[in-house]
Scaffold this motif. Structure first.
Motif, PDB file in Angstrom:
ATOM      1  N   LEU A  61       0.807  -1.220   0.000  1.00  0.00           N
ATOM      2  CA  LEU A  61       0.000   0.000   0.000  1.00  0.00           C
ATOM      3  C   LEU A  61       0.840   1.269   0.000  1.00  0.00           C
ATOM      4  O   LEU A  61       0.294   2.365  -0.129  1.00  0.00           O
ATOM      5  CB  LEU A  61      -0.950   0.003   1.197  1.00  0.00           C
ATOM      6  N   SER A  62       2.161   1.127   0.162  1.00  0.00           N
ATOM      7  CA  SER A  62       3.026   2.306   0.087  1.00  0.00           C
ATOM      8  C   SER A  62       3.303   2.717  -1.349  1.00  0.00           C
ATOM      9  O   SER A  62       3.801   3.822  -1.594  1.00  0.00           O
ATOM     10  CB  SER A  62       4.350   2.034   0.810  1.00  0.00           C
ATOM     11  N   ARG A  63       3.020   1.825  -2.298  1.00  0.00           N
ATOM     12  CA  ARG A  63       3.233   2.164  -3.700  1.00  0.00           C
ATOM     13  C   ARG A  63       2.295   3.292  -4.107  1.00  0.00           C
ATOM     14  O   ARG A  63       1.110   3.267  -3.796  1.00  0.00           O
ATOM     15  CB  ARG A  63       2.996   0.936  -4.579  1.00  0.00           C
ATOM     16  N   GLY A  64       2.854   4.251  -4.806  1.00  0.00           N
ATOM     17  CA  GLY A  64       2.096   5.433  -5.186  1.00  0.00           C
ATOM     18  C   GLY A  64       2.412   6.632  -4.322  1.00  0.00           C
ATOM     19  O   GLY A  64       1.974   7.750  -4.620  1.00  0.00           O
ATOM     20  N   SER A  65       3.169   6.402  -3.231  1.00  0.00           N
ATOM     21  CA  SER A  65       3.536   7.525  -2.357  1.00  0.00           C
ATOM     22  C   SER A  65       5.001   7.896  -2.516  1.00  0.00           C
ATOM     23  O   SER A  65       5.575   8.531  -1.636  1.00  0.00           O
ATOM     24  CB  SER A  65       3.258   7.155  -0.893  1.00  0.00           C
ATOM     25  N   GLU A  66       5.596   7.527  -3.664  1.00  0.00           N
ATOM     26  CA  GLU A  66       7.023   7.778  -3.853  1.00  0.00           C
ATOM     27  C   GLU A  66       7.348   9.265  -3.995  1.00  0.00           C
ATOM     28  O   GLU A  66       8.394   9.718  -3.551  1.00  0.00           O
ATOM     29  CB  GLU A  66       7.533   7.024  -5.087  1.00  0.00           C
ATOM     30  N   ASP A  67       6.459  10.023  -4.632  1.00  0.00           N
ATOM     31  CA  ASP A  67       6.718  11.460  -4.774  1.00  0.00           C
ATOM     32  C   ASP A  67       5.758  12.249  -3.887  1.00  0.00           C
ATOM     33  O   ASP A  67       4.839  11.699  -3.288  1.00  0.00           O
ATOM     34  CB  ASP A  67       6.598  11.888  -6.238  1.00  0.00           C
ATOM     35  N   ASN A  68       5.982  13.540  -3.812  1.00  0.00           N
ATOM     36  CA  ASN A  68       5.196  14.367  -2.900  1.00  0.00           C
ATOM     37  C   ASN A  68       3.713  14.385  -3.247  1.00  0.00           C
ATOM     38  O   ASN A  68       2.854  14.288  -2.368  1.00  0.00           O
ATOM     39  CB  ASN A  68       5.747  15.794  -2.899  1.00  0.00           C
ATOM     40  N   ALA A  69       3.406  14.544  -4.537  1.00  0.00           N
ATOM     41  CA  ALA A  69       2.000  14.603  -4.942  1.00  0.00           C
ATOM     42  C   ALA A  69       1.291  13.289  -4.614  1.00  0.00           C
ATOM     43  O   ALA A  69       0.156  13.289  -4.117  1.00  0.00           O
ATOM     44  CB  ALA A  69       1.906  14.907  -6.441  1.00  0.00           C
ATOM     45  N   GLY A  70       1.950  12.170  -4.873  1.00  0.00           N
ATOM     46  CA  GLY A  70       1.363  10.879  -4.548  1.00  0.00           C
ATOM     47  C   GLY A  70       1.194  10.702  -3.051  1.00  0.00           C
ATOM     48  O   GLY A  70       0.197  10.140  -2.588  1.00  0.00           O
ATOM     49  N   ALA A  71       2.165  11.180  -2.265  1.00  0.00           N
ATOM     50  CA  ALA A  71       2.074  11.067  -0.811  1.00  0.00           C
ATOM     51  C   ALA A  71       0.903  11.876  -0.272  1.00  0.00           C
ATOM     52  O   ALA A  71       0.218  11.447   0.662  1.00  0.00           O
ATOM     53  CB  ALA A  71       3.380  11.528  -0.177  1.00  0.00           C
ATOM     54  N   VAL A  72       0.652  13.040  -0.853  1.00  0.00           N
ATOM     55  CA  VAL A  72      -0.495  13.845  -0.433  1.00  0.00           C
ATOM     56  C   VAL A  72      -1.799  13.103  -0.718  1.00  0.00           C
ATOM     57  O   VAL A  72      -2.714  13.075   0.116  1.00  0.00           O
ATOM     58  CB  VAL A  72      -0.477  15.216  -1.133  1.00  0.00           C
ATOM     59  N   ARG A  73      -1.903  12.509  -1.891  1.00  0.00           N
ATOM     60  CA  ARG A  73      -3.124  11.757  -2.229  1.00  0.00           C
ATOM     61  C   ARG A  73      -3.338  10.601  -1.261  1.00  0.00           C
ATOM     62  O   ARG A  73      -4.465  10.356  -0.801  1.00  0.00           O
ATOM     63  CB  ARG A  73      -3.038  11.227  -3.667  1.00  0.00           C
ATOM     64  N   VAL A  74      -2.279   9.880  -0.949  1.00  0.00           N
ATOM     65  CA  VAL A  74      -2.379   8.749  -0.024  1.00  0.00           C
ATOM     66  C   VAL A  74      -2.752   9.237   1.379  1.00  0.00           C
ATOM     67  O   VAL A  74      -3.563   8.612   2.075  1.00  0.00           O
ATOM     68  CB  VAL A  74      -1.051   7.973  -0.010  1.00  0.00           C
ATOM     69  N   GLY A  75      -2.183  10.372   1.802  1.00  0.00           N
ATOM     70  CA  GLY A  75      -2.521  10.917   3.109  1.00  0.00           C
ATOM     71  C   GLY A  75      -3.971  11.363   3.197  1.00  0.00           C
ATOM     72  O   GLY A  75      -4.642  11.157   4.216  1.00  0.00           O
ATOM     73  N   GLU A  76      -4.472  11.967   2.117  1.00  0.00           N
ATOM     74  CA  GLU A  76      -5.880  12.362   2.088  1.00  0.00           C
ATOM     75  C   GLU A  76      -6.778  11.125   2.164  1.00  0.00           C
ATOM     76  O   GLU A  76      -7.796  11.129   2.876  1.00  0.00           O
ATOM     77  CB  GLU A  76      -6.166  13.152   0.818  1.00  0.00           C
TER      78      GLU A  76
ATOM     79  N   SER B 124       3.074  10.126   5.426  1.00  0.00           N
ATOM     80  CA  SER B 124       3.803  10.994   6.355  1.00  0.00           C
ATOM     81  C   SER B 124       5.303  10.744   6.294  1.00  0.00           C
ATOM     82  O   SER B 124       6.096  11.697   6.423  1.00  0.00           O
ATOM     83  CB  SER B 124       3.287  10.792   7.783  1.00  0.00           C
ATOM     84  N   THR B 125       5.704   9.505   6.085  1.00  0.00           N
ATOM     85  CA  THR B 125       7.134   9.216   6.017  1.00  0.00           C
ATOM     86  C   THR B 125       7.762   9.872   4.794  1.00  0.00           C
ATOM     87  O   THR B 125       8.807  10.526   4.883  1.00  0.00           O
ATOM     88  CB  THR B 125       7.384   7.700   5.985  1.00  0.00           C
ATOM     89  N   THR B 126       7.129   9.709   3.641  1.00  0.00           N
ATOM     90  CA  THR B 126       7.666  10.324   2.421  1.00  0.00           C
ATOM     91  C   THR B 126       7.757  11.839   2.559  1.00  0.00           C
ATOM     92  O   THR B 126       8.798  12.443   2.278  1.00  0.00           O
ATOM     93  CB  THR B 126       6.786   9.968   1.217  1.00  0.00           C
ATOM     94  N   LEU B 127       6.696  12.472   3.006  1.00  0.00           N
ATOM     95  CA  LEU B 127       6.695  13.930   3.107  1.00  0.00           C
ATOM     96  C   LEU B 127       7.640  14.420   4.199  1.00  0.00           C
ATOM     97  O   LEU B 127       8.256  15.480   4.059  1.00  0.00           O
ATOM     98  CB  LEU B 127       5.278  14.431   3.371  1.00  0.00           C
ATOM     99  N   SER B 128       7.773  13.665   5.293  1.00  0.00           N
ATOM    100  CA  SER B 128       8.645  14.113   6.382  1.00  0.00           C
ATOM    101  C   SER B 128      10.096  14.187   5.937  1.00  0.00           C
ATOM    102  O   SER B 128      10.863  15.022   6.441  1.00  0.00           O
ATOM    103  CB  SER B 128       8.510  13.193   7.592  1.00  0.00           C
ATOM    104  N   TYR B 129      10.481  13.340   4.982  1.00  0.00           N
ATOM    105  CA  TYR B 129      11.838  13.393   4.442  1.00  0.00           C
ATOM    106  C   TYR B 129      11.935  14.379   3.279  1.00  0.00           C
ATOM    107  O   TYR B 129      12.862  15.176   3.198  1.00  0.00           O
ATOM    108  CB  TYR B 129      12.278  12.007   3.966  1.00  0.00           C
ATOM    109  N   ASN B 130      10.986  14.330   2.361  1.00  0.00           N
ATOM    110  CA  ASN B 130      11.091  15.135   1.141  1.00  0.00           C
ATOM    111  C   ASN B 130      10.923  16.630   1.372  1.00  0.00           C
ATOM    112  O   ASN B 130      11.435  17.436   0.591  1.00  0.00           O
ATOM    113  CB  ASN B 130      10.054  14.665   0.118  1.00  0.00           C
TER     114      ASN B 130
END
Length: 416
Positions: A285-300, A346-352
């Motif tokens: 389920l982490s697939r798709g959160s590799e970039d910032n835009a994808g991480a935002v969608r997953v967080g929403e 949150s992990t992707t965005l916290s680093y990026n």
């Protein structure tokens, strides 16, 4: 991974071993698997025994134990950013080794606790060390993991951490069954040894121990984490979403027993399901959160799933025992998926969203929010949600939905 030659290898010759900048990171990633498993095993071992140890062996009341945890939580929040800055200045691996060694010594002191005041003196610095070690560990991942496939690598580590905690809790259950001072002391000693072993394994990580340059003077004033409004907003949103962790620990057990006709045994089933599914689904389920835009969608998506789970909990209040059981497990399933999505986002965005060279300080702020949420979650559940069986859950769900949607307000178009 190193760059492979496009020319075919000569016959009967082994292909050269891949080297290059990513090779040490790949080796470091492989060493992080057992290190994480050892450390989280100790965490699970102690966590499942701590309450009974301090109340039965340490001669404290439950209220005193809770007060100590709250005081320690305050110290943990205050320590996160300073320890993160230390990781940036002196190197995450070096700082983490020191923190783990110090925490091992501090935990041994618990064996001498027979009063609330001694417990208070010990738990405040130990909790600060523990929160600092989490920050330093996350800062370490910023340099120890290869950038190619880093999201999947982090997801594997989170899944492995859940496995470690689950195994530790399972073994710790033996001490609960024995219920003697010797058994509880053995748990503390083994937990201390896991810190020592993990620190020794950490020394073998093939990464550069040199610390990243730290901004000074005017640069420091411009790049201070608390002055970064974007990251502060992001951390605040994640703090709200992290209130979800109080649902499984506090809300679910009390809700099932007090407000539904479901059997109380379903609480254990839901907790086991949560632990198992987080471990099984984290990578997928982490697939798709590799970039910032994808991480935002997953967080929403996580925010809206949490809102749905709250609504299902409300529905479980009505109907037969069978219906309540199905709905409680359904809500737990939905919230488990939301938990996995939230962790990935949150992990992707916290680093990026953090500038290069300041991963420790920024992870410190992010983890401060998590610590605040962990401290507030029991109060939110017991004082704000459960006393109002319908509107309390619905209000909490609305807060989750708004928080998840608020991630859109963050400018994630560029990485600083």
């Amino acid at each position: 991974m190193g760059i492979r030659s496009l020319m075919p290898a000569p016959p009967k010759m082994r292909a050269p071993r891949a080297e290059g900048p990513a090779a040490p990171a790949n080796r470091a990633a492989r060493l992080l698997w057992p290190l994480t498993l050892v450390n989280t095993f100790g965490n699970g071992l102690f966590r499942v025994n701590s309450a009974l140890f301090f109340t039965h062996v340490g001669d404290m009341t439950a209220a005193q134990f809770g007060t100590g945890l709250a005081a320690g939580g305050v110290f943990g929040v205050l320590a996160s950013v300073p320890f993160g800055r230390a990781a940036d200045r002196w190197g995450a691996r070096r700082v983490l080794m020191v923190l783990w060694a110090a925490e091992a010594v501090g935990l041994l002191g618990y064996t001498q606790v027979h009063s609330f005041w001694l417990f208070l003196v010990l738990i405040c610095p130990i909790t600060a060390l523990d929160r600092g070690s989490v920050v330093a560990y996350r800062a370490l991942l910023a340099t120890a993991l290869p950038q190619e496939g880093v999201v999947e690598a982090r997801a594997k580590l989170r899944a492995l951490a859940n496995v470690g905690v689950g195994l530790g809790a399972g073994v710790g259950g033996l001490a609960l069954a024995v219920n003697t001072s010797t058994a509880y002391f053995a748990v503390i000693v083994v937990d201390c040894l896991t810190f020592v072993v993990a620190a020794a394994m950490l020394a073998r990580l093939p990464i550069d121990v040199a610390a990243a340059p730290v901004a000074t003077g005017q640069d420091r004033r411009r790049t201070g984490v608390l002055r970064d409004r974007r990251y502060v907003l992001f951390s605040a949103i994640c703090t709200v979403l992290a209130l979800q962790f109080g649902i499984f620990e506090v809300g679910l057990p009390l809700w099932v027993v007090r407000d539904t006709d479901a059997p109380r045994e379903i609480v254990a089933v839901a907790l086991v399901m949560n632990t198992a599914l987080v471990a099984l689904l984290q990578v997928r389920l982490s697939r798709g959160s590799e970039d910032n835009a994808g991480a935002v969608r997953v967080g929403e998506r996580a925010g809206w799933l949490l809102a749905l789970g709250c609504a299902v909990f409300v529905a479980s209040r009505f109907g037969s025992a069978i219906a309540a059981t199905v709905l409680v497990l359904g809500a737990a399933l939905v919230m488990t998926i939301a938990e996995v999505y939230f962790a990935a986002s949150s992990t992707t965005l916290s680093y990026n969203l953090a500038p290069d060279g300041q991963a420790g300080a920024y992870q410190g702020l992010f983890q401060s929010g998590t610590s605040i949420a962990t401290s507030l979650a029991p109060v939110v559940m017991t004082s704000g949600v459960l006393p109002f069986p319908v509107w309390g859950w619905l209000a909490l769900g609305g807060v989750f939905a708004v928080a998840g949607t608020s991630l859109r307000w963050i400018d994630v178009g560029t990485r600083r």
